[in-house]
Scaffold this motif. Structure first.
Motif, PDB file in Angstrom:
ATOM      1  N   TRP A  84       8.611   1.132  10.431  1.00 37.16           N
ATOM      2  CA  TRP A  84       8.959   1.229   9.009  1.00 37.16           C
ATOM      3  C   TRP A  84       9.015  -0.135   8.345  1.00 37.16           C
ATOM      4  CZ3 TRP A  84       8.595   5.958   7.612  1.00 37.16           C
ATOM      5  CH2 TRP A  84       8.911   6.971   8.515  1.00 37.16           C
ATOM      6  N   GLU A  85       8.743  -0.138   7.054  1.00 41.05           N
ATOM      7  CA  GLU A  85       9.132  -1.296   6.253  1.00 41.05           C
ATOM      8  C   GLU A  85      10.648  -1.227   6.121  1.00 41.05           C
ATOM      9  OE1 GLU A  85       7.196  -1.152   2.465  1.00 41.05           O
ATOM     10  OE2 GLU A  85       5.199  -1.137   3.329  1.00 41.05           O
ATOM     11  N   THR A 145       0.816  -1.208   0.000  1.00 39.57           N
ATOM     12  CA  THR A 145       0.000   0.000   0.000  1.00 39.57           C
ATOM     13  C   THR A 145       0.845   1.252   0.000  1.00 39.57           C
ATOM     14  OG1 THR A 145      -0.042  -0.162   2.395  1.00 39.57           O
ATOM     15  CG2 THR A 145      -1.952  -0.980   1.213  1.00 39.57           C
ATOM     16  N   ALA A 146       2.093   1.123   0.454  1.00 37.84           N
ATOM     17  CA  ALA A 146       2.886   2.328   0.642  1.00 37.84           C
ATOM     18  C   ALA A 146       3.362   2.868  -0.689  1.00 37.84           C
ATOM     19  CB  ALA A 146       4.074   2.001   1.525  1.00 37.84           C
ATOM     20  N   GLY A 188       8.181  -6.429   7.161  1.00 39.31           N
ATOM     21  CA  GLY A 188       7.296  -5.498   7.856  1.00 39.31           C
ATOM     22  C   GLY A 188       6.536  -4.610   6.891  1.00 39.31           C
ATOM     23  N   ILE A 189       6.152  -5.186   5.756  1.00 38.49           N
ATOM     24  CA  ILE A 189       5.418  -4.398   4.769  1.00 38.49           C
ATOM     25  C   ILE A 189       4.080  -3.967   5.358  1.00 38.49           C
ATOM     26  CG2 ILE A 189       4.226  -4.537   2.547  1.00 38.49           C
ATOM     27  CD1 ILE A 189       6.502  -6.296   1.593  1.00 38.49           C
ATOM     28  N   LEU A 190       3.784  -2.719   5.130  1.00 36.86           N
ATOM     29  CA  LEU A 190       2.567  -2.161   5.710  1.00 36.86           C
ATOM     30  C   LEU A 190       1.359  -2.610   4.916  1.00 36.86           C
ATOM     31  CD1 LEU A 190       3.752   1.473   6.250  1.00 36.86           C
ATOM     32  CD2 LEU A 190       3.304  -0.214   8.004  1.00 36.86           C
ATOM     33  N   TRP A 191       0.347  -2.922   5.624  1.00 38.84           N
ATOM     34  CA  TRP A 191      -0.919  -3.239   4.968  1.00 38.84           C
ATOM     35  C   TRP A 191      -2.012  -2.623   5.814  1.00 38.84           C
ATOM     36  CZ3 TRP A 191      -3.176  -4.290   0.743  1.00 38.84           C
ATOM     37  CH2 TRP A 191      -4.457  -4.850   0.716  1.00 38.84           C
ATOM     38  N   ASP A 192      -2.869  -1.892   5.162  1.00 37.77           N
ATOM     39  CA  ASP A 192      -4.023  -1.343   5.851  1.00 37.77           C
ATOM     40  C   ASP A 192      -5.010  -2.476   5.998  1.00 37.77           C
ATOM     41  OD1 ASP A 192      -3.433   1.210   6.453  1.00 37.77           O
ATOM     42  OD2 ASP A 192      -4.383   2.095   4.695  1.00 37.77           O
ATOM     43  N   ALA A 203       8.189   3.565   3.061  1.00 36.29           N
ATOM     44  CA  ALA A 203       6.814   3.803   3.445  1.00 36.29           C
ATOM     45  C   ALA A 203       6.736   5.025   4.325  1.00 36.29           C
ATOM     46  CB  ALA A 203       6.216   2.633   4.194  1.00 36.29           C
ATOM     47  N   ASN A 204       6.181   6.048   3.772  1.00 33.39           N
ATOM     48  CA  ASN A 204       5.882   7.187   4.619  1.00 33.39           C
ATOM     49  C   ASN A 204       4.640   6.841   5.389  1.00 33.39           C
ATOM     50  OD1 ASN A 204       7.918   9.015   4.171  1.00 33.39           O
ATOM     51  ND2 ASN A 204       7.025   9.599   2.201  1.00 33.39           N
ATOM     52  N   ILE A 205       4.816   6.593   6.642  1.00 24.06           N
ATOM     53  CA  ILE A 205       3.659   6.257   7.461  1.00 24.06           C
ATOM     54  C   ILE A 205       2.849   7.527   7.660  1.00 24.06           C
ATOM     55  CG2 ILE A 205       3.005   5.530   9.769  1.00 24.06           C
ATOM     56  CD1 ILE A 205       5.590   3.725   9.581  1.00 24.06           C
ATOM     57  N   ASP A 206       1.583   7.429   7.386  1.00 22.12           N
ATOM     58  CA  ASP A 206       0.747   8.615   7.510  1.00 22.12           C
ATOM     59  C   ASP A 206       0.805   9.115   8.942  1.00 22.12           C
ATOM     60  OD1 ASP A 206      -0.091   8.589   4.952  1.00 22.12           O
ATOM     61  OD2 ASP A 206      -1.899   7.431   5.335  1.00 22.12           O
ATOM     62  N   PRO A 207       0.960  10.411   9.070  1.00 20.03           N
ATOM     63  CA  PRO A 207       0.878  10.931  10.427  1.00 20.03           C
ATOM     64  C   PRO A 207      -0.451  10.489  11.050  1.00 20.03           C
ATOM     65  CG  PRO A 207       1.590  12.634   8.922  1.00 20.03           C
ATOM     66  CD  PRO A 207       1.235  11.442   8.092  1.00 20.03           C
TER      67      PRO A 207
END
Lengths: 618, 1128
Positions: free
Chosen positions: B792-793, B289-290, B824-828, B750-754
């Protein structure tokens, strides 16, 4: 030398100060507040209660709720592939269906918000008494009950949530509860609502006590399908009578007939829409557009329209009419059973409900002179050639149309001078019909003789194909609140008092009190006719049986999102009944399977126990 | 912090601060405290006292007391030779004269640079003093000037008469005088870093010689994170693209110009809309998603590349592997694109003007059916829809007005009517110059782009400027100022509507104004061009960007330097839309109240970075460079959004929201993101042959929850210059460079959304009023459910690289092999909907680190000079990329990847965009004679033929795939990742002409081509070859019926391979004498055809540009432009 040492000091100080200041990695979030802070204050808590209503706006007046509540019953057939899964129980009715996903999502989103409100009701400050708080909290209990009622009827025993996922976390392997457990919670919640909701609310869309009684009566009656008929039919009758007998207390009243206008007509009159005394639970709409999805409301009518765009337009009708709606997403057309057996197929019935439920006269949006080729193509008598159908389109008064747009039925209305398409539910003899200077389609044109099916045009290669010209269900589309050819901004009744009379009658029949039932039925029937013809409406206690009630409900409530659950409650949602009344709905019907809907795939995909949970057999 | 200050300096920070802060802080503190002020003199006269010291010591001494810097190949100079020198206030020339008196080394002084070279053997003359002493008494005297390609003089260049010992060097102005034997003499010009050039003297007494920079890229400086190295010292995978290659493409976005020029860099333009930025992907997809966008660093500051005029770029360096990008820590994993813009130089004022003007258009998109072909198609379709033949045009769904239009023959090709030819232009003026102490530059640019729809255009004005000030040898400062202004308008793409309407009517009235109802007498048929009706529609935006980036540089001691950069940015924009009753949307919905929206955004940020650099030698063979970095970034943005309807006067457009009667949208946005970082790097070189690099970066960021805020990103790399080994001596005649590189590192992405780590209460603005006419307050939990463990990813990358140059650098090859594991891939994660949702249609999301992916790839870049003669040159560049990507693991409870198909959980693009195609697989059309077999699948001849998925019943018996087609027959048909892609450029130069052809291509992969999605529409594209009894095609099924419509999505999936001739450029540079007469340095005229030829592997995509994946909104187009490059 000295100079450089100084410069150096300045630079080092500069960096040091900068570094120290930089150490904060806390970000501010200025557009949100914490859950605890917001919901422990009255304003935030009531903001949460308000939000519990929002998702219900995805149901009534939207496509997602029409086919799942009306199609696949004795009343409608679908057009093309639109709604085919619901209308014909075909393979399109499967876990990937978009409508069930919305119904499911709406119900659970509402339930979770209600659960969150119920959780925070322990902490919220700013109410001087518990009663004051409970009057607000009761809205959450009512809305949770309503959502669970939708769930249990559409999906059967699915997940019964009593806690908020925001507080207690989401459930990744949810389990099913029984339908009886659903009903128990629904009834408990509604009892709280009946006790605590105020008798009157300022906003018509906010629930008052009459909504809770109305829903509770319906719930008790529907509960009879799970057994304990005597117990629950009595409860249903008592609850319905509480409302009927104390109507004034609860600020509700039936519209009654006078010599010129039937009560049923008044009920649907645009002028009565926003302060309707008969609406118990209402989807309140602001004609100014302050609604979820703005003006994009009240789209029901477009799904019931006939083909005004081609055949109708040939005779002067408008395809994107402000008054009738935009005929671009046609989905449902009335069954022969509904048109000719439920409603009396006679030219001038005492019962005004066919005329007030359906548009069967479509007026021209342009001047149209009948040409020779039209007369030939539609097998008209040559005498109609040259006849000018008059344009009825004109600027409407604000009292007729909310946006003062040009709409039909404003001019040239004397003796139907502008009548363009005429679709009576009674048959007219062919010779007379051929001499009528308009497109006339009656049941004999639509239906295969001796069956309950629409004609197959392939069998009639020499006749014009008229099977898409039929009366259009027109509830929820009074002229006054037409905002555009797609949007209608009137309030939509979700439960109304008229239905409670029929609930009472049905409950009375189940309680073997035919006399009582007859009283309620006749009250309702009388107000369906103008007062001078009331007597023609009266029936006898011999008629008081479930089949009669079902027909009466169809006459009263067609299009009002109750039909599918009515058949389910009365045990008529089965192949035998559907084959008799509306064979297209019965053809694929499997009794064990089709009384509940598939479980949405998106939900099954997100849980870890989808196999055990199951798809409801789809 | 305050109490710490009270302690003594040494213990400062040590006790309380985490380890990661310690190192760099210590760096900084030491640098500030320990260094003593040095002796400094602006006087170029030097005083030196060295006794029996190595030469190297002299160099160090001179460099430490003056601005002079020595340049030499270490293999040439004997640095250990002992010398004794005692001079007082003497000029550098005198000193050098003394030092190199009896050696084979000659020197030249170029400004502050002292270049030491070996005297050419043929120059080893009787006279041991410098070559300029040589005078040939007889013959003719020739004078001249030697310059580089930018017309800057080259001092100390060698000028030798071929075949003799006769030679001179040019002076500081690049001028020379030489006496040669006659008109047949050939002069050979040479200078380090430049190609040799031979010129026959002829009758000319005066020569003007331009030397071209040597293609050996080894001495080129490559920009790496927070510094630069010579290419030969590079240990990571970095590719460089020069301005000349970037300027070859007439595109507004510099990144689009890089397409096919860097291996491992996949660039695709997704839309023909004016001002579109291409999609840029470095080494494949890693995230679900990132964002996969690389990090753009422009002149040291993280910035957006969209604001850059391509003309302002000097070079672009692409940092691909983790050993290069780990220095950027949490934002490095997607690769780093480092852009260096053109800057000032001391010396002659230089003015460049680059300009081009051209046309956009010639987009081929299939025409809808018209005329009898259309009517026949409708009849076929009707028959299948209804099972009987239509008896009249009315049966076909045509009303009287449409029938009248048919009778009048008023057919319209709505595609043609929708498209136009737009104008593309770019004009850029660049000036630079200055003195030793003050240098300045500025550029002014304008890019105008008009798309292929009316009202689709962008005008952008760019300006950059800067000043560098040198206060002293130790202290330098300067700033850069950037201003951008962009205004544009756009329109809705209507191409997709062109197949859904009757191809009938009169599109324009006699005044050329759009006919809102093109079919006379039919008020329901609305023109798809309605938005072009005067005043009907507006969608206009403005944006601006102001950046002020000052820096200061302070040298505490020799080779010990601090640079402090501040990057400040202030940007914003406004977007306004308006539509009235004549616009397409309102007309088709019968609405009359004019609508407007007005959005304002504001973003402000700053970044402050300090870079401390120290390099030193230990002994003869050990070179060390230490770099310490601190970085602090603060980004904030705000926005206001308003929208509503009911505007009485259309004149207001969106400028008077006060006139909006029903304000339906009103909201604010606010977002903040802080980051603090420390990084360190050690470079070590042993004998210049063995190179090592170690880096680490510690990032702390605000969006992550307490305890997870800090993360570290280490890397290490080594390189071995094999060609420098003594055992390789024998190959030095043909092998110029052979280097092996190995790197390993970890970088984040991955910029993690604030705010995504915490659930809060948001204000909902969906205007619930419950019928009351006043919007009620609504407070709902945010869409994202708390996840305090969010981090972070992390991509772990290993890179193996090989650099080879052979045949005097005529063939230059870089090969890379890499493998990357991203954890550690981000997934919503969408929570089960039974737990509720943000609303009925939006499940709650929990952003979690739950997946792992793997990427492997091979990359190749080859540059060759095929022919090199004076009049004709031919060079070739080739890049090749092969990459594989895989989602290796995802933790979603008990579910496997294949069970999550409807969640779109495949690696590829963001799941919404669909990187993996799970659909029906079309294998043809059922033909006549196959009736019986087709019936088993519920099909008839003319129906689509699918590959089926065998179903296994309760008894475990398979039906072998023989069953009526259903949704169960969907399968993974393919994905959009190509097997490989390449770029090939050939450049030819003949005398003053230059000619370039650039080809790129992709092979393999699949796409969902929307252009193939119009089967069975009102007027389907005329290019569709559809089945009829007389036309047994396998392309498209017969139109109509309900059977095929269920499976028609399978028709859109096709092979995405293509080859494109992307660029053909022909240029002519004005001859010398013309330039002289007109007083110009350079003038080149050129013409470019951009995107002229496309060859798709699938015949279904003939005439369609597949680069944007067959998208139908804003199709891609071709360009022809004419331009000039002018230098004064």
């Amino acid at each position: 030398m000295k100079k450089y040492i100084k410069l150096k000091t300045v630079i080092s100080m500069f960096f040091l100060v900068g570094l120290i200041q930089s150490c904060s990695l806390d970000e501010k979030n200025l557009t949100t507040v914490s859950l605890d802070k917001s919901y422990s204050e009255r304003a935030g808590f009531e903001g949460l209660i308000n939000s519990c209503y929002e998702n219900l706006y995805f149901l009534h007046g939207k496509v997602d709720y029409i086919a799942p509540t009306e199609a696949g019953t004795d009343s409608w057939e679908n057009i093309g592939t639109s709604g085919i899964g619901y209308a014909q129980y075909t393979s399109q009715l499967n876990p990937d269906d978009a409508n069930i996903k919305v119904i499911w999502g709406t119900s659970y989103a509402t339930i979770n918000l209600c659960n969150t409100a119920i959780y925070y009701s322990k902490d919220v400050k700013g109410y001087s008494t518990t009663d004051e708080l409970n009057a607000v909290l009761a809205e959450a209990y009512f809305l949770r009950a309503f959502s669970n009622f939708v769930l249990v009827e559409q999906f059967g025993g699915v997940v019964l949530r009593k806690t908020s996922s925001i507080i207690e976390g989401a459930d990744n392997s949810p389990v099913r509860s029984s339908e009886i457990e659903f009903y128990d919670l629904i009834i408990e919640d509604l009892k709280f609502a009946c006790t605590h909701l105020p008798l009157q609310q300022t906003l018509q869309g906010r629930v008052a006590r009459k909504a809770a009684y109305g829903l509770l009566a319906k719930v008790y009656l529907q509960r009879t399908r799970l057994g304990d008929v005597a117990e629950y039919s009595k409860l249903a009758l008592d609850t319905a009578e509480e409302l009927i007998n104390n109507a004034a207390k609860y600020n509700t009243a039936l519209y009654l007939s006078d010599n010129t206008t039937s009560g049923f007509k008044k009920l649907w009159d645009g002028n009565n829409n926003k302060k309707n005394t008969e609406f118990l639970f209402t989807q309140g709409i602001d004609p100014g557009g302050l609604n979820p999805e703005g003006f994009n409301r009240g789209r029901t009518r477009q799904y019931y329209l006939p083909d005004l765009a081609t055949r109708g337009a040939e005779w002067g009708a408008g395809a994107t009419s402000i008054l009738y709606g935009r005929a671009n997403s046609r989905m449902l057309r009335p069954s022969k059973y509904l048109l000719t057996e439920v409603f009396s197929p006679v030219p001038s019935p005492a019962d005004t409900r066919f005329g007030e439920t359906f548009t069967f006269k479509f007026y021209a949006a342009a001047n149209k002179t009948i040409s020779e080729s039209m007369a030939t193509a539609y097998k008209k008598d040559p005498s109609v050639i040259g006849y000018a159908i008059k344009n009825t389109l004109a600027q409407a008064l604000p009292s007729v149309n909310f946006y003062s747009q040009k709409i039909e039925e404003q001019i040239n209305m004397n003796n139907d001078e502008g009548l363009s398409v005429f679709t009576p539910n009674w048959n007219i003899d062919p010779v007379t019909k051929s001499k009528m200077p308009m497109l006339v389609v009656d049941p004999s044109d639509l239906f295969e003789p001796g069956t309950n099916k629409y004609k197959d045009p392939a069998m009639y290669p020499n006749d014009p194909n008229l099977i898409n010209i039929y009366p259009a269900m027109r509830k929820f589309s009074a002229a006054l609140y037409c905002q555009s050819n797609q949007y209608w901004l009137g309030d939509i009744p979700i439960i109304r008092l008229g239905e409670i009379y029929l609930v009472a009658a049905e409950a009375a029949i189940l309680s073997d009190n035919q006399t009582k039932a007859l009283g309620y039925v006749n009250t309702l029937r009388k107000r369906a006719a103008i007062s001078s013809r009331e007597n023609e409406m009266l029936v006898t206690s011999a008629d008081m049986n479930i089949d009669f009630i079902l027909k009466e409900r169809a006459r009263e409530l067609s299009g009002e999102h109750t039909r599918w659950t009515d058949l389910k409650r009365t045990g008529r949602l089965n192949k035998t009944y559907l084959d008799q009344t509306n064979p297209i709905a019965g053809a694929n019907f499997v009794n064990e399977k089709h009384t509940v809907r598939p479980i949405p795939r998106s939900f099954l995909d997100a849980i870890s126990n989808s196999k055990e949970f199951g798809t409801n057999g789809y | 912090m305050k109490k710490i200050i009270k302690r003594n300096w040494l213990s400062l920070y040590l006790p309380n601060i985490s380890l990661r802060m310690k190192l760099t802080t210590l760096f900084l503190m030491l640098s500030l405290m320990r260094i003593q002020a040095g002796v400094y003199s602006q006087n170029t006269k030097l005083t030196l006292n060295l006794n029996n010291a190595p030469v190297e010591k002299l160099f160090n001494k001179v460099e430490s007391v003056s601005q002079y810097r020595f340049l030499f190949e270490s293999s040439v100079i004997d640095l250990n030779r002992k010398i004794t020198i005692n001079v007082k206030k003497k000029g550098i020339a005198e000193i050098l004269e003394e030092v190199f008196e009896d050696t084979d080394i000659s020197y030249s002084i170029n400004d502050r640079q002292i270049i030491l070279v070996k005297k050419k053997p043929q120059l080893n003359l009787q006279d041991k003093h410098a070559v300029e002493k040589i005078i040939v008494e007889q013959g003719i005297e020739i004078t001249g000037i030697v310059t580089d390609s930018k017309n800057l003089p080259i001092p100390s260049a060698n000028v030798i008469e071929k075949g003799t010992n006769n030679g001179v060097q040019t002076d500081l102005d690049g001028k020379f005088t030489i006496r040669v034997s006659g008109t047949n003499s050939v002069l050979v010009f040479s200078f380090i870093g430049f190609e040799n050039k031979e010129v026959t003297v002829g009758q000319s007494k005066s020569l003007s010689v331009v030397l071209n920079e040597e293609n050996s890229t080894l001495n080129e400086v490559v920009v790496v994170g927070y510094g630069s190295v010579k290419k030969k010292d590079l240990t990571g995978a970095v590719a460089t693209v020069k301005s000349s290659d970037i300027l070859l493409s007439p595109v507004a976005s510099p990144m689009e110009a890089l397409q096919g020029r860097v291996s491992g860099l996949d660039i695709q333009r997704g839309s023909g809309q004016a001002g579109t930025s291409p999609k840029v992907l470095v080494r494949g997809n890693r995230s679900l998603t990132a964002s996969q966008d690389p990090l753009y660093i422009i002149d040291g500051i993280p910035s957006s590349i969209d604001n850059l005029n391509p003309n302002d770029i000097e070079t672009i360096d692409v940092l691909k592997d983790a050993s290069s990008t780990a220095i950027y820590g949490s934002s490095g994993a997607n690769g780093v694109i480092v852009v260096t813009t053109k800057k000032a130089k001391a010396g002659k004022t230089q003015i460049d003007f680059n300009s081009y003007f051209g046309l956009n258009g010639f987009s081929s998109f299939p025409a809808p059916l018209t005329g009898n072909n259309w009517l026949n198609y409708k009849r076929d379709k009707f028959y299948l829809d209804n099972g009987y033949q239509a008896t009249s045009l009315t049966d076909l769904g045509l009303n009287a007005s449409a029938i009248a239009a048919i009778e009048k023959g008023q057919y319209v090709n709505w595609i043609d009517e929708s498209l136009q030819v737009g104008i593309q232009q770019n004009h850029n003026l660049f000036m630079r110059g200055g003195s030793e102490k003050v240098q300045g530059y500025f550029s002014l640019g304008y890019v105008g782009e008009e798309g292929i729809y009316q009202n689709d255009k962008v005008n952008s004005f760019n300006s950059r400027g800067g000043i560098d000030l040198k206060f002293s040898d130790k202290f330098k400062t300067g700033f850069q100022l950037i201003l951008n202004y962009k205004s544009g308008s756009t329109t809705n793409s209507r191409i997709n509507k062109a197949y859904g309407v009757y191809p009938l009517g009169v599109p324009y009235d006699e005044n050329g104004v759009v006919n809102l109802y093109p079919i006379e007498g039919d008020p329901n048929n609305i023109s798809i061009l309605a938005n072009n009706y005067p005043g009907a529609f507006a969608n206009e935006s403005i944006s601006y960007n102001v950046q002020f980036n000052p820096y200061l540089e302070f040298e505490f001691a020799k080779n010990f330097k601090l640079r402090s950069n501040l990057g400040t940015k202030f940007s914003g924009g406004r977007a306004g839309t308006f539509q009235n009753k004549n616009s397409y949307n309102l007309l088709s919905e019968g609405r009359t109240a004019s609508e407007a929206t007005y959005n304002m955004t504001l973003a402000y940020s700053y970044i402050w970075e300090n870079i401390l650099n120290y390099n030193f030698k230990a002994g003869k063979d050990h070179d060390f460079t230490l770099t310490g970095i601190t970085s602090w970034a603060d980004n904030r943005s705000e926005g206001t959004y308003m929208g509503g309807n009911g505007i009485d006067y259309d004149d207001f457009l969106f400028y008077n929201m006060g006139a909006v009667k029903n304000l339906t949208t009103r909201m604010n946005t606010y977002s903040q993101f802080n980051r603090m970082s420390f990084a360190g790097r050690l470079n070590y070189s042993f004998k210049g042959k063995y190179l090592f690099q170690l880096t680490n970066r510690w990032d702390g960021v605000s969006p992550l929850a307490e305890g997870n805020k800090w993360s570290s990103f280490p890397s290490a790399s080594v390189a071995w210059r094999i060609s420098d080994e003594s055992f390789m001596q024998g190959t030095s005649s043909w092998l110029n460079n052979l280097k092996l590189r190995l790197g390993y590192g970890v970088s984040g992405s991955a910029n993690i959304d604030p705010y995504s780590s915490l659930t809060r209460t948001s204000t909902k603005t969906s205007n619930l009023s419950l019928g009351g006419g006043t919007a009620l307050p609504m407070y709902v939990p945010t869409e994202h459910i708390s996840n305090p463990d969010l981090t972070w990813e992390r991509s772990t990358n290993t890179n193996l690289g090989l650099d080879v140059s052979v045949l005097r650098n005529r063939i230059d090859l870089v090969a890379e092999y890499y493998w990357t594991q991203t954890e550690g891939i981000l997934w919503d994660r969408r929570l089960p909907t039974s737990s509720g949702g943000y609303d009925a249609k939006t499940p709650y999301k929990k952003t979690s680190n739950i997946a792992t992916s793997e990427n492997r790839g091979f990359e190749l870049a080859i540059n060759t000079k095929n022919i090199e003669t004076e009049n004709f040159k031919w060079s070739t560049s080739f890049t090749y990329t092969h990459g594989k990507e895989k989602l290796t693991n995802i933790d979603l409870g008990n579910l496997s990847v294949s069970q999550l198909i409807s969640e779109g959980l495949f690696i590829g693009q963001t799941p919404a965009a669909g990187g993996v195609f799970y659909d029906y697989k079309k294998i043809g059309i059922w033909q006549l004679g196959q009736e019986q077999e087709a019936a088993l699948y519920g099909a008839k001849p003319g129906d689509i033929k699918l590959q089926t998925v065998p179903q296994i019943d309760a008894n475990g018996v398979s039906d072998n795939g023989v069953h009526v087609y259903s949704t169960k027959d969907r399968m993974i048909v393919g994905n959009n990742v190509p097997d490989y892609f390449f770029g090939l450029q050939n450049t030819f130069k003949y005398k003053n002409f230059d000619f370039t052809v650039f080809v790129n291509g992709r092979y393999g992969g699949m796409m969902r081509a929307q252009v193939l999605g119009y089967w069975n529409k009102e007027a389907q594209p005329s290019t569709y070859d559809y089945w009829t009894q007389d036309n047994p095609t396998n392309d498209f099924p017969r139109p109509g019926g309900t059977f095929n419509t269920q499976f028609q999505s399978g028709l859109e999936l096709v092979d995405a391979s293509y080859i494109k001739i992307k660029n053909i450029t022909i240029g002519y540079s004005m001859p010398e004498d013309f330039l002289k007469k007109s007083g110009l340095n350079n003038l080149r005229l050129y013409m470019t055809a951009y995107n002229p030829f496309v060859f798709s592997r699938s015949h279904l995509l003939k005439d369609v540009d597949p680069e944007n994946g067959g998208s139908d909104s804003f199709p891609l187009f071709k360009q022809v432009i004419f331009g000039l490059n002018l230098s004064l």
